[in-house]
Design a protein around this motif. Structure first.
Motif, PDB file in Angstrom:
ATOM      1  N   LYS A   2      36.748-113.120 -25.237  1.00 12.40           N
ATOM      2  CA  LYS A   2      36.055-114.371 -25.515  1.00 12.40           C
ATOM      3  C   LYS A   2      35.950-115.207 -24.249  1.00 12.40           C
ATOM      4  O   LYS A   2      36.505-114.862 -23.215  1.00 12.40           O
ATOM      5  CB  LYS A   2      36.786-115.161 -26.602  1.00 12.40           C
ATOM      6  N   TYR A   3      35.233-116.306 -24.365  1.00 16.06           N
ATOM      7  CA  TYR A   3      35.046-117.237 -23.265  1.00 16.06           C
ATOM      8  C   TYR A   3      35.979-118.416 -23.500  1.00 16.06           C
ATOM      9  O   TYR A   3      36.006-118.980 -24.594  1.00 16.06           O
ATOM     10  CB  TYR A   3      33.592-117.709 -23.222  1.00 16.06           C
ATOM     11  N   TYR A   5      38.070-122.158 -22.141  1.00 14.42           N
ATOM     12  CA  TYR A   5      38.069-123.379 -21.333  1.00 14.42           C
ATOM     13  C   TYR A   5      39.522-123.782 -21.103  1.00 14.42           C
ATOM     14  O   TYR A   5      40.290-123.908 -22.061  1.00 14.42           O
ATOM     15  CB  TYR A   5      37.337-124.500 -22.073  1.00 14.42           C
ATOM     16  N   GLU A  16      36.873-122.310 -16.359  1.00 16.26           N
ATOM     17  CA  GLU A  16      36.378-121.525 -17.474  1.00 16.26           C
ATOM     18  C   GLU A  16      36.526-120.056 -17.115  1.00 16.26           C
ATOM     19  O   GLU A  16      36.534-119.705 -15.940  1.00 16.26           O
ATOM     20  CB  GLU A  16      34.907-121.839 -17.747  1.00 16.26           C
ATOM     21  N   ASP A  27      41.245-116.427 -32.805  1.00 15.39           N
ATOM     22  CA  ASP A  27      41.238-117.095 -31.505  1.00 15.39           C
ATOM     23  C   ASP A  27      42.634-117.107 -30.884  1.00 15.39           C
ATOM     24  O   ASP A  27      42.893-117.867 -29.962  1.00 15.39           O
ATOM     25  CB  ASP A  27      40.719-118.532 -31.641  1.00 15.39           C
ATOM     26  N   ARG A  46      40.175-124.222 -25.655  1.00 13.92           N
ATOM     27  CA  ARG A  46      39.075-123.873 -26.554  1.00 13.92           C
ATOM     28  C   ARG A  46      38.564-122.480 -26.193  1.00 13.92           C
ATOM     29  O   ARG A  46      38.475-122.145 -25.022  1.00 13.92           O
ATOM     30  CB  ARG A  46      37.943-124.891 -26.419  1.00 13.92           C
ATOM     31  N   GLU A  48      35.458-119.460 -27.365  1.00 15.31           N
ATOM     32  CA  GLU A  48      34.248-119.224 -28.142  1.00 15.31           C
ATOM     33  C   GLU A  48      33.782-117.800 -27.897  1.00 15.31           C
ATOM     34  O   GLU A  48      34.156-117.175 -26.894  1.00 15.31           O
ATOM     35  CB  GLU A  48      33.152-120.226 -27.797  1.00 15.31           C
ATOM     36  N   ALA A  49      32.981-117.292 -28.806  1.00 11.08           N
ATOM     37  CA  ALA A  49      32.449-115.939 -28.673  1.00 11.08           C
ATOM     38  C   ALA A  49      31.544-115.876 -27.449  1.00 11.08           C
ATOM     39  O   ALA A  49      30.874-116.840 -27.101  1.00 11.08           O
ATOM     40  CB  ALA A  49      31.668-115.551 -29.923  1.00 11.08           C
ATOM     41  N   PRO A  53      23.981-118.890 -26.016  1.00 11.91           N
ATOM     42  CA  PRO A  53      23.884-120.056 -26.892  1.00 11.91           C
ATOM     43  C   PRO A  53      22.460-120.333 -27.366  1.00 11.91           C
ATOM     44  O   PRO A  53      22.258-121.035 -28.337  1.00 11.91           O
ATOM     45  CB  PRO A  53      24.404-121.207 -26.030  1.00 11.91           C
ATOM     46  N   SER A  56      21.892-116.619 -29.699  1.00 17.83           N
ATOM     47  CA  SER A  56      23.094-116.216 -30.445  1.00 17.83           C
ATOM     48  C   SER A  56      23.314-114.707 -30.490  1.00 17.83           C
ATOM     49  O   SER A  56      23.902-114.197 -31.427  1.00 17.83           O
ATOM     50  CB  SER A  56      23.061-116.773 -31.872  1.00 17.83           C
TER      51      SER A  56
END
Length: 100
Positions: A2-3, A5, A16, A27, A46, A48-49, A53, A56
């Motif tokens: 995942k990405y 922060y 990041e 997560d 945080r 995110e997939a 963006p 998607s």
């Protein structure tokens, strides 16, 4: 993968990373990353997939990306909890550069 922060609370550094490894379907992060300034280990605040963006999708051909990613920039193995002192690098496995 995942990405994530990150934020170092001690020296206020933010970064990041597309090299955040989580338990499948969650997560929950497997490996911490070291702050490049003070060398303290942190989990991302945080995640995110890794997907575009705009459309998607994980593989896309959108001309504009909302997030700037330099594919020529090397992965900082000395700061990665997965790579550090391991024989297998994140660069040699499934990584973000093959998704974009």
């Amino acid at each position: 993968q995942k990405y994530g922060y990150f934020h170092c609370k001690d020296c206020k550094t933010r970064w990041e990373s597309a090299y955040v490894w989580c338990i499948s379907g969650s997560d929950k992060v497997y490996f911490k990353q070291l702050c490049r300034r003070c060398q303290k280990a942190f989990n991302p605040y945080r995640v995110e997939a890794i997907q575009c963006p705009t459309c998607s999708r994980t593989r896309c051909s959108c001309p504009q990306k909302k997030r700037h990613i330099d594919l020529k920039r090397p992965h900082r193995q000395e700061l990665c909890g997965r790579c550090k002192d391991k024989k297998l690098s994140c660069d040699n496995t499934y990584s973000f550069k093959y998704i974009v």
